[in-house]
Structure formats: C-alpha cells, structure tokens
Design a protein around this motif. Structure first.
Motif, PDB file in Angstrom:
ATOM      1  N   ARG A 267      13.653   6.875   0.789  1.00 15.86           N
ATOM      2  CA  ARG A 267      12.759   7.953   1.209  1.00 15.86           C
ATOM      3  C   ARG A 267      11.321   7.434   1.237  1.00 15.86           C
ATOM      4  N   THR A 268      10.946   6.849   2.365  1.00 17.03           N
ATOM      5  CA  THR A 268       9.601   6.324   2.577  1.00 17.03           C
ATOM      6  C   THR A 268       9.143   6.772   3.964  1.00 17.03           C
ATOM      7  N   ASP A 269       7.912   6.389   4.346  1.00 18.00           N
ATOM      8  CA  ASP A 269       7.435   6.708   5.689  1.00 18.00           C
ATOM      9  C   ASP A 269       8.368   6.111   6.739  1.00 18.00           C
ATOM     10  N   MET A 270       8.911   4.927   6.454  1.00 15.91           N
ATOM     11  CA  MET A 270       9.810   4.275   7.401  1.00 15.91           C
ATOM     12  C   MET A 270      11.201   4.885   7.355  1.00 15.91           C
ATOM     13  N   GLY A 271      11.695   5.139   6.141  1.00 19.29           N
ATOM     14  CA  GLY A 271      13.067   5.636   5.995  1.00 19.29           C
ATOM     15  C   GLY A 271      13.249   7.099   6.293  1.00 19.29           C
ATOM     16  N   GLY A 272      12.165   7.892   6.133  1.00 19.75           N
ATOM     17  CA  GLY A 272      12.236   9.312   6.413  1.00 19.75           C
ATOM     18  C   GLY A 272      12.674  10.132   5.215  1.00 19.75           C
ATOM     19  N   ASP A 273      12.574  11.460   5.349  1.00 21.81           N
ATOM     20  CA  ASP A 273      12.862  12.379   4.247  1.00 21.81           C
ATOM     21  C   ASP A 273      14.349  12.536   3.964  1.00 21.81           C
ATOM     22  N   HIS A 274      15.194  12.198   4.921  1.00 18.59           N
ATOM     23  CA  HIS A 274      16.633  12.400   4.738  1.00 18.59           C
ATOM     24  C   HIS A 274      17.308  11.222   4.043  1.00 18.59           C
ATOM     25  N   ALA A 275      16.554  10.180   3.775  1.00 20.81           N
ATOM     26  CA  ALA A 275      17.125   8.997   3.133  1.00 20.81           C
ATOM     27  C   ALA A 275      17.645   9.336   1.739  1.00 20.81           C
TER      28      ALA A 275
ATOM     29  N   GLY B 112       6.706  -1.254  -1.519  1.00 22.53           N
ATOM     30  CA  GLY B 112       5.686  -2.193  -1.967  1.00 22.53           C
ATOM     31  C   GLY B 112       4.789  -1.605  -3.039  1.00 22.53           C
ATOM     32  N   LEU B 113       4.405  -0.353  -2.858  1.00 22.86           N
ATOM     33  CA  LEU B 113       3.567   0.329  -3.848  1.00 22.86           C
ATOM     34  C   LEU B 113       4.337   0.519  -5.150  1.00 22.86           C
ATOM     35  N   GLU B 114       5.598   0.903  -5.050  1.00 22.79           N
ATOM     36  CA  GLU B 114       6.411   1.126  -6.242  1.00 22.79           C
ATOM     37  C   GLU B 114       6.652  -0.186  -7.002  1.00 22.79           C
ATOM     38  N   LEU B 115       6.876  -1.269  -6.276  1.00 25.45           N
ATOM     39  CA  LEU B 115       7.013  -2.573  -6.933  1.00 25.45           C
ATOM     40  C   LEU B 115       5.729  -2.950  -7.659  1.00 25.45           C
ATOM     41  N   THR B 116       4.601  -2.731  -6.999  1.00 17.50           N
ATOM     42  CA  THR B 116       3.305  -3.024  -7.615  1.00 17.50           C
ATOM     43  C   THR B 116       3.129  -2.234  -8.905  1.00 17.50           C
ATOM     44  N   ARG B 117       3.424  -0.940  -8.843  1.00 15.52           N
ATOM     45  CA  ARG B 117       3.261  -0.074 -10.012  1.00 15.52           C
ATOM     46  C   ARG B 117       4.162  -0.530 -11.167  1.00 15.52           C
ATOM     47  N   GLN B 118       5.406  -0.816 -10.860  1.00 15.09           N
ATOM     48  CA  GLN B 118       6.342  -1.168 -11.934  1.00 15.09           C
ATOM     49  C   GLN B 118       6.033  -2.533 -12.545  1.00 15.09           C
ATOM     50  N   TYR B 119       5.625  -3.489 -11.732  1.00 12.55           N
ATOM     51  CA  TYR B 119       5.232  -4.789 -12.292  1.00 12.55           C
ATOM     52  C   TYR B 119       4.017  -4.628 -13.204  1.00 12.55           C
ATOM     53  N   LEU B 120       3.054  -3.811 -12.795  1.00 13.35           N
ATOM     54  CA  LEU B 120       1.871  -3.592 -13.624  1.00 13.35           C
ATOM     55  C   LEU B 120       2.233  -2.908 -14.932  1.00 13.35           C
ATOM     56  N   GLU B 121       3.132  -1.939 -14.864  1.00 15.57           N
ATOM     57  CA  GLU B 121       3.545  -1.228 -16.075  1.00 15.57           C
ATOM     58  C   GLU B 121       4.237  -2.166 -17.067  1.00 15.57           C
ATOM     59  N   ARG B 122       4.857  -3.226 -16.546  1.00 11.88           N
ATOM     60  CA  ARG B 122       5.513  -4.217 -17.408  1.00 11.88           C
ATOM     61  C   ARG B 122       4.527  -5.183 -18.038  1.00 11.88           C
ATOM     62  N   GLY B 123       3.299  -5.215 -17.506  1.00 12.12           N
ATOM     63  CA  GLY B 123       2.300  -6.127 -18.050  1.00 12.12           C
ATOM     64  C   GLY B 123       2.084  -7.381 -17.228  1.00 12.12           C
TER      65      GLY B 123
ATOM     66  N   ASN C 151       0.796  -1.233   0.000  1.00  9.21           N
ATOM     67  CA  ASN C 151       0.000   0.000   0.000  1.00  9.21           C
ATOM     68  C   ASN C 151       0.824   1.276   0.000  1.00  9.21           C
ATOM     69  N   ARG C 152       2.153   1.182   0.257  1.00 11.59           N
ATOM     70  CA  ARG C 152       2.958   2.419   0.281  1.00 11.59           C
ATOM     71  C   ARG C 152       4.435   2.077   0.095  1.00 11.59           C
TER      72      ARG C 152
ATOM     73  N   ALA D 188      -8.964  -1.379   1.316  1.00  7.89           N
ATOM     74  CA  ALA D 188     -10.054  -0.436   1.025  1.00  7.89           C
ATOM     75  C   ALA D 188      -9.633   1.004   1.329  1.00  7.89           C
ATOM     76  N   ASP D 189      -8.678   1.169   2.250  1.00  8.43           N
ATOM     77  CA  ASP D 189      -8.222   2.510   2.627  1.00  8.43           C
ATOM     78  C   ASP D 189      -6.948   2.923   1.902  1.00  8.43           C
ATOM     79  N   ALA D 190      -6.441   2.064   1.028  1.00 10.13           N
ATOM     80  CA  ALA D 190      -5.184   2.342   0.324  1.00 10.13           C
ATOM     81  C   ALA D 190      -5.485   3.061  -0.984  1.00 10.13           C
ATOM     82  N   GLY D 191      -5.518   4.385  -0.925  1.00  9.84           N
ATOM     83  CA  GLY D 191      -5.929   5.191  -2.071  1.00  9.84           C
ATOM     84  C   GLY D 191      -5.100   4.963  -3.322  1.00  9.84           C
ATOM     85  N   ASP D 192      -3.773   4.869  -3.163  1.00 10.25           N
ATOM     86  CA  ASP D 192      -2.901   4.676  -4.333  1.00 10.25           C
ATOM     87  C   ASP D 192      -3.140   3.319  -4.986  1.00 10.25           C
TER      88      ASP D 192
END
Length: 237
Positions: free
Chosen positions: A193-201, A13-24, A9-10, A35-39
């Motif tokens: 740079r994720t919610d876990m890694g923070g903005d300084h990553a 994991g979200l980026e992997l989902t997006r890139q796999y889908l873009e590959r087909g 959902n973020r 249900a609460d995962a807007g992206d």
C-alpha cells in the motif's frame, strides 16, 4: 551499520529509513528533492547525528557521482545498499499507457532508466565503499512482475520489462562481486500500500521493510545472485 537507500522519500524507502534509524544505524537517504521531502526532514530533525539526506537522480551520471562523493566524505565504507528508487508511469491514473496500443517510447525509456539502469550505475559508483564495509550487501527492490515465469498479462509492459532487466543486471553484478565477499540479491517486496501500489494492495510497507532488513542481516555467500521475496522465499526467474 551504514546504509544507503535510494527513493527514500516515501513508501518502502521511507519505511526502511525509519526502521534503520530506530535500530541505531547510520543512514544515507537519497531522493530527487530532499528539501521537499517532509517526512525525511522530520526524521532528520529527530536523528540529526545519524541521518544524511542526499539529492540523487538515478538517471543522471553527474548526480550519482556527486552522491557517492558525499558519502565518501562522511564515511570510509558502506555495509548495505538498498536500490529502492523506481517508477511506474501513470500508476493509479487509470490511463492505459502500459497497454498495447498506447505504448510510448518516452514512457519506456524513463521506466528502463530509473528501474533498471539506475540501480546498476548506483551500485557501480558505491562499490568501493561497499568493499570497505562489513560484508557489503546490495539489495535491489524488484517485483513479481519482473518474473518471466509468473508473467501472464500484457499490461504493464514497461514496468515488467524494466524489473526483468534489473534482475539480469543485478545477477550479472553478483557474478563479479562475490570474489570481494560482497552479496547482491533481488527482492520482491510484495504488493504494498504505497503511492505506486495503490490503496487496494495487501501488504503493509512496514512489514516489508522489517523483512528486508532481516534479510540483509542474514544473507550468506551462497545466496549471492538470488531472487527472493521479502520473507526470503525463492521467486522464479
């Protein structure tokens, strides 16, 4: 390619989902509250034929069983499992909960259940589907914090210990599943740079995801049980 991703959902994991889908590819994206995962919901509207959203709490045996059954109802096999779901209690809060003097049993148990035990039990539940897939691969997202060699600080106690424990679980799994032609590797995705890694990553999750997808495609039997970076460089245990 049929791919199952936890913690989809973020972040990574979200980026992997997006890139796999873009590959087909066909993606089973699991998260605690889809249900609460807007992206994820937006991606499902974009790729309704190839994206399946599944509820999954990796600390619940019932939830793991239900997710495995849902995948089995949709396909006869999986090619890739990415164990990405993880927690870092109080990440970014400035709280000292993973420092000596502030350690709690509750934080320790939550971190170990999600980061170490959960990935093993998810892999176990999906093993029949992975055996039916094409050169089934299990990639479990770890961290340099889980390296005993690199560990030079106290904080974070629970996170580091949980990743080291997951590394051992997945190394043990690798020793058993190789006879089926399956491969299990542990991956350090970098400081992202994720919610876990923070903005300084320093690492962009999109770059890590791209490297992990490439790694999954290029794995060979002799790499089974290895601990590597997202760029396929060895990480010391």
């Amino acid at each position: 390619m049929r791919v199952f991703i936890t913690g989809a959902n973020r972040g990574l994991g979200l980026e992997l989902t997006r890139q796999y889908l873009e590959r087909g590819d066909q993606v089973f994206a699991a998260s605690r509250q889809p249900a609460d995962a807007g992206d994820l919901q937006r991606l499902r509207r974009q790729y309704p034929e190839r994206l399946t959203l599944l509820p999954l709490d990796v600390t619940s045996a019932e939830s793991i069983t239900a997710a495995a059954q849902a995948v089995q109802a949709a396909t006869d096999g999986l090619d890739v499992l990415i164990n990405n779901a993880g927690v870092y209690p109080h990440a970014g809060s400035g709280d000292a909960h993973q420092r000596l003097g502030q350690l709690t049993h509750e934080d320790a148990m939550e971190t170990m259940q999600v980061n170490a035990i959960g990935p093993l039990l998810v892999a176990q539940a999906l093993l029949p589907l992975l055996r039916n897939g094409s050169k089934g691969r299990i990639l479990s997202i770890s961290s340099g914090q889980g390296s005993l060699t690199w560990k030079a600080t106290g904080d974070p106690y629970h996170y580091s210990a949980s990743k080291a424990a997951m590394n051992m679980y997945m190394r043990s799994l690798a020793a058993e599943i190789g006879i089926y032609g399956l491969i299990s590797v542990i991956v350090d995705p970098g400081w992202m740079r994720t919610d876990m890694g923070g903005d300084h990553a320093t690492q962009d999750p999109a770059d890590s995801a791209r490297g992990i997808i490439r790694l999954a495609e290029q794995l060979h039997a002799e790499e089974n049980g290895s601990f590597v970076t997202w760029q396929n460089q060895p990480v010391p245990w």
